[in-house]
Write an enzyme that holds these catalytic residues in place. Structure first.
Site, PDB file in Angstrom:
ATOM      1  N   GLY A 237      44.168  16.734 106.185  1.00 21.26           N
ATOM      2  CA  GLY A 237      45.085  17.683 105.722  1.00 21.26           C
ATOM      3  C   GLY A 237      46.016  17.175 104.405  1.00 21.26           C
ATOM      4  N   SER A 238      47.334  17.789 104.255  1.00 25.81           N
ATOM      5  CA  SER A 238      47.948  17.154 103.360  1.00 25.81           C
ATOM      6  C   SER A 238      48.711  16.168 103.475  1.00 25.81           C
ATOM      7  CB  SER A 238      49.177  18.373 103.120  1.00 25.81           C
ATOM      8  OG  SER A 238      49.859  18.459 104.132  1.00 25.81           O
ATOM      9  N   GLY A 242      50.411  14.216 107.081  1.00 21.98           N
ATOM     10  CA  GLY A 242      50.317  12.836 107.359  1.00 21.98           C
ATOM     11  C   GLY A 242      51.616  11.939 107.725  1.00 21.98           C
ATOM     12  N   GLU A 259      43.156  11.209 106.855  1.00 17.19           N
ATOM     13  CA  GLU A 259      42.244  11.827 105.410  1.00 17.19           C
ATOM     14  C   GLU A 259      43.380  12.674 104.976  1.00 17.19           C
ATOM     15  OE1 GLU A 259      39.484  10.532 104.687  1.00 17.19           O
ATOM     16  OE2 GLU A 259      38.713   9.512 106.250  1.00 17.19           O
ATOM     17  N   CYS A 293      39.397  18.229  98.714  1.00 23.12           N
ATOM     18  CA  CYS A 293      40.295  17.036  98.512  1.00 23.12           C
ATOM     19  C   CYS A 293      39.664  16.260  97.506  1.00 23.12           C
ATOM     20  CB  CYS A 293      40.452  16.338 100.093  1.00 23.12           C
ATOM     21  SG  CYS A 293      38.797  15.825 100.530  1.00 23.12           S
TER      22      CYS A 293
END
Ligand code: NAD
Length: 505
Positions: A237-238, A242, A259, A293
């Site tokens: 995700g963003s 994270g 990720e 992404c």
């Protein structure tokens, strides 16, 4: 039209084997970005139901870890078979729930099938090393053991592939899995799980609770993240997410595969094949409506080819078809929601204020008030400033002119994220410089192809604010197992390492 999409969703869920009780009558509403209409109401999980799922998964792990790995691979082989049978329906559901064009919806399911094939082979290749011992009559080796319960948190834009990357590897590695999909794409998660249930049924004797889905937003993810019974959290995700999840997992000495966001760039050199570069840039920057992404977000173009390339790109931006991907055959579908559209407009306003010349970016009417379609935007920037430094999850490509390759590489690396990168050149020195230790600082670096569209055979992930995690191919499986170093003494002596003497009478 409204009726039609709702009805299509229902048909697909029926065919995919998701019972209506799982997606009706709940408080978590699911919308399709294609028209903006509500398509489901799900019952979210709670901290208590998540705890119960973790307990079930822990028990399942204890049984699964002693099943021989090639037998575990058989379950993943069956999953691949079931996915092949369900490819059309699941791909169509991905298109409805995530707004992808049909070929991308199907492509995402193909990626699931590919990783299953990869993981089946891997189930007979979970190799350790043998190591020369310094002591006579001793042997050293590494063993790889199952890790435990793997928590998978996934983003809306790859609603099913990311789960399969993690789950196919985690299952052959001997782990149990709990998946918390994005709250924006719960239906594809339920459908993927129904497909796995069929594989489990055919497999026969897998422990109950080996793979589970929990539904909800960050609070539900949080319960997974904080549990000491989940040794690995794989979170996609963003970077904002994270920054919260990474420290929480670290605080309990858990392991994480992060990720996160990308701010990917390409460099177009004087010798580039411009026809090829044009096509690669167009797909990388506008494909999936800029919501990958790995989407190409920054482009550094050498001054000698700027006028030959950029006007052609601007033309392509002006003419690319934008619209309902399920009806019109358009190449650019919707943004996921109003927030994504607003973030795009904000970035374009900031880019203008920083001296940018904006081409495109306006809302495209499709007759659906609650759907958000935008013409992709190309922004000619005088320099890499303002919004260029951040990932805006929308189809915006910032273009900056350069003179020296060293300057382009410096600018390329001067952002927080480090996911994907590419160079377009026919000059071997330039290509190798870009791939060298002094070149791109990203997890993925390509030559003469774009930044997006990775194959599953390579390890996928990025550096810096992208989180450092690796998933999918190569030796990414090691992240899902624990390494054990074994020393075996088959002699009649007990020599100590490093010549240490400790003799007792
Ligand atoms: P997001 O960060 O809003 O949400 C991703 C997931 O994290 C969701 O399931 C969400 O519920 C969960 N989450 C959010 N906050 C959490 C918290 N505090 N605790 C636990 N879980 C939490 O991202 P998104 O909008 O769904 O996806 C787009 C972003 O994902 C972009 O930044 C994109 O670059 C990134 N992405 C990265 C990769 C990669 O492999 N590097 C792949 C796909 C998407």
């Amino acid at each position: 039209m409204s009726q039609t999409l709702q009805a299509r969703t229902k048909d697909l869920l029926d065919r995919l084997g998701v019972p209506a009780a799982a997606w009706t009558g709940g408080t978590l509403k699911s919308f399709t970005p294609v028209t903006g209409e509500e398509i489901a109401q799900l019952k979210p999980d709670t901290a208590a139901t998540t705890e119960a799922a973790i307990a079930r998964a822990k028990a399942a792990f204890e049984a699964w870890r002693v099943v021989p790995a090639p037998r575990r691979g058989e379950l993943v082989r069956l999953l691949g078979e079931e996915l092949r049978a369900a490819k059309e329906d699941l791909g169509a559901l991905v298109s409805i729930e995530a707004g992808k064009i049909p070929s991308e919806g199907l492509g995402e399911v193909q990626e699931m099938i590919d990783i299953c094939d990869f993981a089946v082979g891997l189930s007979r290749q979970l190799y350790g090393l043998t190591i020369a011992s310094e002591r006579p009559g001793h042997r050293m080796m590494e063993s790889w053991h199952p890790l435990g319960v793997v928590g998978v948190i996934s983003a809306f834009n790859f609603p099913v592939a990311v789960w399969s990357w993690n789950t196919a590897l985690a299952l052959v590695a001997g782990n149990a899995v709990i998946w918390k999909p994005s709250e924006k794409t719960p239906l594809t998660a339920l459908a993927s799980h129904a497909i796995l249930e069929r594989a489990l049924k055919r497999f026969g004797d897998a422990p109950e609770g080996l793979s589970q889905v929990i539904i909800g937003g960050p609070d539900v993810g949080e319960a997974l993240v904080s549990s000491p019974d989940v040794p690995l959290i794989s979170a996609t995700g963003s970077t904002r997410m994270g920054r919260i999840v990474g420290p929480k997992v670290a605080a309990r000495f858990g392991r994480s595969i992060l990720e996160l966001g990308g701010n990917n760039a390409g460099i177009v050199c004087p010798s580039a094949d411009l026809d090829m570069a044009l096509r690669a840039i167009a797909f990388g920057a506008m494909g999936t409506a800029g919501q990958r992404c790995t989407t190409l977000r920054r482009l550094f173009v050498h001054e000698s080819v700027y006028d030959a390339l950029v006007p052609r790109l601007i033309k392509a931006y002006g003419s690319v078809s934008v619209g309902n991907p399920l009806e019109s055959g358009a190449l650019v579908g919707p943004l996921v929601d109003a927030r994504a559209f607003d973030a795009m407009q904000k970035a374009l306003t900031e880019a203008k204020a920083a001296g940018g010349k904006v081409h495109g970016g306006e809302r495209v009417a499709t007759g659906a008030e609650t759907a958000f379609y935008a013409r992709p935007a190309l922004v000619e920037m005088p320099d890499q400033t303002g919004p260029v430094l951040e990932e805006t999850f929308a189809p915006i490509l910032y273009v900056v002119k350069y003179k020296e390759l060293s300057d382009a590489i410096r600018l390329h690396n001067a952002v927080g994220a480090g996911l994907s990168s590419s160079i377009f050149t026919l000059d071997m020195r330039e290509a190798e410089t870009f791939l060298s230790a002094a070149g791109s600082d990203c997890g993925i670096a390509n030559v003469n192809i774009g930044t997006s569209g990775a194959e599953i055979g390579g390890a996928f992930g990025g550096e810096k604010e992208t989180g450092g995690g690796r998933e999918s191919g190569s030796d990414a499986w090691k992240g899902y197992m624990r390494r054990q170093t074994n020393t075996i003494n088959y002699s009649t002596q007990l020599p100590l390492a490093q010549g240490v003497v400790f003799d007792i009478d």
